[in-house]
Motif scaffolding. Structure first.
Motif, mmCIF file in Angstrom:
data_model
loop_
_atom_site.group_PDB
_atom_site.id
_atom_site.type_symbol
_atom_site.label_atom_id
_atom_site.label_comp_id
_atom_site.label_asym_id
_atom_site.label_seq_id
_atom_site.Cartn_x
_atom_site.Cartn_y
_atom_site.Cartn_z
ATOM 1 N N HIS A 102 0.823 -1.211 0.000
ATOM 2 C CA HIS A 102 0.000 0.000 0.000
ATOM 3 C C HIS A 102 0.853 1.255 0.000
ATOM 4 O O HIS A 102 1.983 1.272 0.507
ATOM 5 C CB HIS A 102 -1.035 -0.012 1.128
ATOM 6 C CG HIS A 102 -0.502 -0.039 2.526
ATOM 7 N ND1 HIS A 102 -0.213 1.098 3.222
ATOM 8 C CD2 HIS A 102 -0.223 -1.077 3.366
ATOM 9 C CE1 HIS A 102 0.210 0.767 4.437
ATOM 10 N NE2 HIS A 102 0.224 -0.546 4.546
ATOM 11 N N ASP A 131 5.864 0.653 7.477
ATOM 12 C CA ASP A 131 4.476 0.416 7.056
ATOM 13 C C ASP A 131 4.038 1.498 6.098
ATOM 14 O O ASP A 131 3.532 2.514 6.519
ATOM 15 C CB ASP A 131 3.597 0.370 8.313
ATOM 16 C CG ASP A 131 2.155 0.031 8.022
ATOM 17 O OD1 ASP A 131 1.875 -0.408 6.908
ATOM 18 O OD2 ASP A 131 1.314 0.230 8.911
ATOM 19 N N ASP A 132 4.204 1.388 4.801
ATOM 20 C CA ASP A 132 4.600 0.148 4.152
ATOM 21 C C ASP A 132 5.647 0.471 3.101
ATOM 22 O O ASP A 132 5.786 -0.240 2.120
ATOM 23 C CB ASP A 132 3.351 -0.481 3.535
ATOM 24 C CG ASP A 132 3.607 -1.840 2.913
ATOM 25 O OD1 ASP A 132 4.507 -2.555 3.405
ATOM 26 O OD2 ASP A 132 2.947 -2.181 1.938
ATOM 27 N N GLU A 165 -5.276 1.633 2.255
ATOM 28 C CA GLU A 165 -5.265 0.459 3.141
ATOM 29 C C GLU A 165 -5.428 0.849 4.604
ATOM 30 O O GLU A 165 -6.093 0.163 5.372
ATOM 31 C CB GLU A 165 -3.953 -0.312 2.940
ATOM 32 C CG GLU A 165 -3.946 -1.705 3.548
ATOM 33 C CD GLU A 165 -3.464 -1.757 4.994
ATOM 34 O OE1 GLU A 165 -3.617 -2.806 5.622
ATOM 35 O OE2 GLU A 165 -2.950 -0.727 5.515
ATOM 36 N N GLU A 166 -4.810 1.969 4.980
ATOM 37 C CA GLU A 166 -4.811 2.348 6.399
ATOM 38 C C GLU A 166 -6.177 2.820 6.894
ATOM 39 O O GLU A 166 -6.369 3.027 8.096
ATOM 40 C CB GLU A 166 -3.749 3.428 6.667
ATOM 41 C CG GLU A 166 -2.315 2.951 6.464
ATOM 42 C CD GLU A 166 -1.855 1.924 7.494
ATOM 43 O OE1 GLU A 166 -2.660 1.506 8.342
ATOM 44 O OE2 GLU A 166 -0.675 1.539 7.417
ATOM 45 N N GLU A 190 3.514 -6.259 3.532
ATOM 46 C CA GLU A 190 3.713 -5.560 4.801
ATOM 47 C C GLU A 190 5.053 -6.045 5.350
ATOM 48 O O GLU A 190 5.554 -7.102 4.968
ATOM 49 C CB GLU A 190 2.602 -5.913 5.800
ATOM 50 C CG GLU A 190 1.208 -5.473 5.361
ATOM 51 C CD GLU A 190 0.930 -3.982 5.550
ATOM 52 O OE1 GLU A 190 1.814 -3.252 6.041
ATOM 53 O OE2 GLU A 190 -0.169 -3.553 5.182
HETATM 54 ZN ZN LIG Z 1 0.505 -1.502 6.328
#
Ligand SMILES: [Zn+2]
Length: 404
Positions: A102, A131-132, A165-166, A190
């Protein structure tokens, strides 16, 4: 360096290629961490998309790029969906692989300037360093070393980078699910857990709204004509909370309780918001049925209750098929001197949506990092070469079913 044979991919033949790229990797990582790419900052996410797109184009991928529909009206950045056909068709044993990372972070604009990328020995810090951004970069780098080593055969590689994604991937989820249909395996990028474990299972999450309808009445003059929805809701809170412990690995949380508006009215309506988490789809379904049966028997006569499922994120289950992928990763890791573990986690990610379609999925294939979503987020850069080599070897291994 000579090109490794297929058989040598189980050893550490790709490690020198990854080691040679470490310096470039760290320079790229510094550049990516300098970009503020919070989920609600589409401009920054799109700068991440620019970078990803150009590297994939250089690798010969066909790159589709578009803004997915934001379901709640909040614009997000672009999705990158790239494909590259290999020279080993499925009929001859080639496999289709999906790599997913992501582009977004949890950090607001300005964080990158306030806490810039910083390398202290082997520890890199900065917003999104683990991340990420490191995971995305590991995926691109693994593909580059496969190209350089002329190693690895496959039917098709699909590289997906999501912008949201978050925040639960509300806009990109349909794109991810469409990309996952028809692939044989998925590798989610990830970063590995702090102790180096990959992620072999993620819990699923279901959100429910329970609505209770009663009957309003004057609380002083004729309360007997009313039906108190809040009281039924209170019984339901107790009943639903007591589902905890009924099944292994299923948790139920009544997180929101709302009812009534005035003290002199018998409460006519109430609402509960309930979250269920489980390692299995069966666990989520069992809890759903239990909520339905509790709701069907309201405690206060004259009240009615209904339940509605608002959201469902399927679990990434630890299945025999995903275990076999993990075992292949373990074997390759052993050749790199890594004793690879597999962990289950309660957090969800894009891997859940892919695994929910039955695709064997492994996550945590980036380098080792931790303290995600905090100002202390870190990446252990000494793990980058081996983890990139592991990822590249795993792509080569899974892409060619004749190696398994
Ligand atoms: Zn992530």
């Amino acid at each position: 360096m000579t090109a490794p044979s297929r058989e040598q991919l189980h050893t550490n033949e790709l490690l020198p290629y990854a080691e040679a790229r470490l310096e470039g990797y760290l320079a790229d990582l510094a550049g990516l961490v300098a970009i503020d790419s919070g989920s609600y900052s589409p401009a920054g996410v799109n700068r991440m998309a620019d970078w990803t797109q150009s590297r994939l184009l250089r690798l010969g991928f066909d790159v589709e790029r578009f803004a997915p529909d934001p379901p709640h009206g909040h614009p997000v950045g672009d999705v990158i969906l790239a494909r590259k056909l290999g020279d080993l068709p499925v009929e001859q044993g080639g496999r289709r692989l999906l790599l997913v990372a992501h582009l977004d972070t949890v950090f607001d604009d300005g964080t990158a300037a306030a806490t810039p990328f910083h390398l202290d020995g082997h520890t890199a810090r900065g917003p999104g360093v683990s991340d990420d951004k490191a995971g995305l970069l590991a995926g691109i780098t693994a593909l580059e070393i496969l190209e350089e080593a002329r190693a690895g055969q496959y039917a098709e590689l699909v590289f997906l980078a999501t912008p949201d994604e978050e925040i639960g991937s509300p806009a990109s989820r349909p794109v991810t699910e469409a990309a996952a249909r028809g692939v044989h395996f998925a590798l989610a990028l990830e970063c590995a857990r702090e102790n180096g474990d990959l992620v072999v299972a993620r819990k699923g999450v279901a959100d429910f709204r329970v609505s209770v309808t009663g009957r309003a009445a004057h609380a002083g003059i004729e309360p007997e004509r009313g039906a108190n929805a809040a009281l039924t809701a209170a019984h339901l809170v107790v009943a639903l909370q007591s589902l905890n412990g009924h099944w292994d690995d299923v948790t139920v949380n009544v997180g929101v309780v709302r009812a009534g508006s005035r003290t002199n009215i018998v409460c006519p309506e109430a609402e509960l918001r309930v979250e269920v988490r489980s390692a299995t789809a069966a666990g989520l379904a069992a809890a759903h049925r239990a909520i339905e049966s509790a709701v069907a028997r309201p405690a206060v006569s004259g009240t009615t209750a209904t339940v509605e499922q608002l959201d469902l994120c399927p679990p990434m289950e630890d299945t025999p098929a995903s275990r076999r992928v993990f075992d292949r990763a373990r074997r390759i890791a052993a050749g790199l001197g890594i004793n690879l573990g597999g962990a289950a986690t309660g957090g969800v990610g894009d891997a859940n949506f892919i695994a929910g379609l039955g695709v064997p999925t492994l996550d945590g294939l980036g380098p080792v990092g931790g303290a995600d979503h905090t100002p202390e987020e870190w990446l252990d850069t000494s793990t980058v070469p081996a983890r990139v080599a592991l990822l590249a070897s795993l792509i080569a291994d899974l892409g060619d079913s004749r190696t398994g």
